[in-house]
Design a protein around this motif. Structure first.
Motif, short mmCIF file in Angstrom:
data_model
loop_
_atom_site.label_atom_id
_atom_site.label_comp_id
_atom_site.label_asym_id
_atom_site.label_seq_id
_atom_site.Cartn_x
_atom_site.Cartn_y
_atom_site.Cartn_z
N TYR A 7 1.09 -1.23 0.08
CA TYR A 7 0.20 -0.14 -0.22
C TYR A 7 1.01 1.13 -0.17
N ASP A 8 0.81 2.01 -1.35
CA ASP A 8 1.45 3.11 -1.00
C ASP A 8 2.59 3.31 -0.76
N CYS A 14 -9.70 -2.17 -3.12
CA CYS A 14 -9.60 -1.93 -1.94
C CYS A 14 -9.64 -3.46 -1.72
N CYS A 54 -6.67 -4.33 0.80
CA CYS A 54 -7.00 -4.53 2.62
C CYS A 54 -5.52 -5.95 3.13
N CYS A 78 -7.53 1.74 11.13
CA CYS A 78 -6.85 1.55 9.61
C CYS A 78 -7.24 2.42 8.60
N ILE A 87 -7.58 1.70 5.47
CA ILE A 87 -6.85 1.80 3.93
C ILE A 87 -7.98 1.96 2.77
#
Length: 327
Positions: free
Chosen positions: A6-7, A260, A264, A299, A301
């Motif tokens: 993520y990112d 998404c 996750c 979270c 995200i």
């Protein structure tokens, strides 16, 4: 389980041993009614009195961890104007008389002038009220407050939870102000703002009140705010008019989007809808989500990466979906 990117970061979804030791034998998915064919009231599971919850020890663990690691959040819990949660303006002895249309317009205008970003109205349904809780007022006014997406996008790091709490505080202030205004007109009204739970679940009420559609990540997608917003509400007996649900193509979009779901870390977002208390809908696996949610201060995200939430992407998606529906 590890290795979700993520990112630019690879995030560890392993469960902290201290938290692992307090996870109950009861499945949160069972508490939520996953797989149940009959419609029923929701069972309190989180953000209620922890002494009454199967997962109450996990809730307290998360709150203590957040207090220790993100002191700004603890400070903001005292930033609601110095009033206790049950301190309300007395109900005026004489009711103001007007039409439901006029009251609805006035209530929305007041809310928008007092920190709300969007407002919708729904007629109360008994299946929205938690088991064991009483709520006999006929209307719910749902308030949406927008989050700063740049701050949300730092999830699961502390700046994200600080922004979430900042907006929960704003939503609570907005709901309290609106409830006080309604009571001054001579009608009963009770506010609720997160993250602590009230007597009802706000997401289905917000859907019915026209604030958007349910996304695959289990949060609402609004046509202008994306998923970067939080909810608050006011229940009342003031005569009002219900808004219509707003369907603009999110359901079809989420069916083919996996952003998404892929992002996750605990793999809690299912690719297909599931049956929950008699309704087939998008559902996030509680038992997978909650431990990681707790370890990362809430979270976020899934809603941060949602294409609808990104300011440069959401408006383009809306126009695309509206063209597709009109064609």
């Amino acid at each position: 389980m590890t290795g979700r990117a993520y990112d630019g970061r690879v995030l560890d979804a392993a469960i902290d041993p201290d938290q692992q030791a307090i996870i109950p034998d009861v499945s949160g998915n069972d508490v939520n009614g996953l797989g149940e064919a009959d419609v029923r009231k929701p069972t309190p599971i989180y953000w209620q009195d922890p002494r009454t919850l199967a997962h109450g020890a996990m809730q307290m663990w998360m709150l203590e961890k957040t207090r220790q690691d993100v002191p700004e959040v603890a400070e903001m819990q005292h930033g609601l104007g110095g009033r206790g949660p049950n301190e309300r303006t007395p109900i005026a002895d004489e009711k103001v008389t007007d039409s439901p249309d006029a009251f609805s317009e006035a209530a929305k205008a007041f809310a928008l002038d007092h920190e709300s970003d969007q407002v919708g109205i729904a007629r109360m349904r008994p299946e929205w009220v938690y088991e064991g809780m009483d709520l006999d007022l006929p209307w719910v006014i749902v308030i949406a407050v927008q989050m700063d997406h740049a701050e949300l996008a730092t999830a699961p790091d502390p700046p994200s939870v600080v922004e979430v709490m900042r907006q929960y505080n704003r939503g609570t202030r907005a709901a309290r102000a609106l409830a006080d205004w309604i009571r001054a007109q001579g009608y009963d009204a009770h506010p609720h703002g997160g993250p602590t739970g009230g007597p009802m679940t706000l997401i289905p009420a917000a859907l019915e009140a026209g604030l958007g559609e349910l996304g695959k990540h289990g949060s609402i997608i609004n046509r202008t705010l994306g998923s970067s917003f939080r909810l608050a509400g006011v229940v009342t007996d003031m005569p009002l008019v219900a808004d219509a649900p707003d369907a603009f193509g999110v359901d079809d979009f989420c069916s083919s989007c996996r952003v998404c779901e892929t992002a996750c870390p605990p793999d809690a977002i299912a690719p297909e809808k599931q049956l929950v208390r008699g309704v087939t809908k998008w559902y996030v696996d509680f038992d997978r989500c909650a431990p990681y949610f707790n370890q990362t201060y809430g979270c976020g995200i899934c809603i941060a990466v949602c294409p609808w939430s990104r300011p440069e992407v959401g408006p383009k998606l809306l126009q695309k979906m509206l063209r597709r529906r009109s064609g």
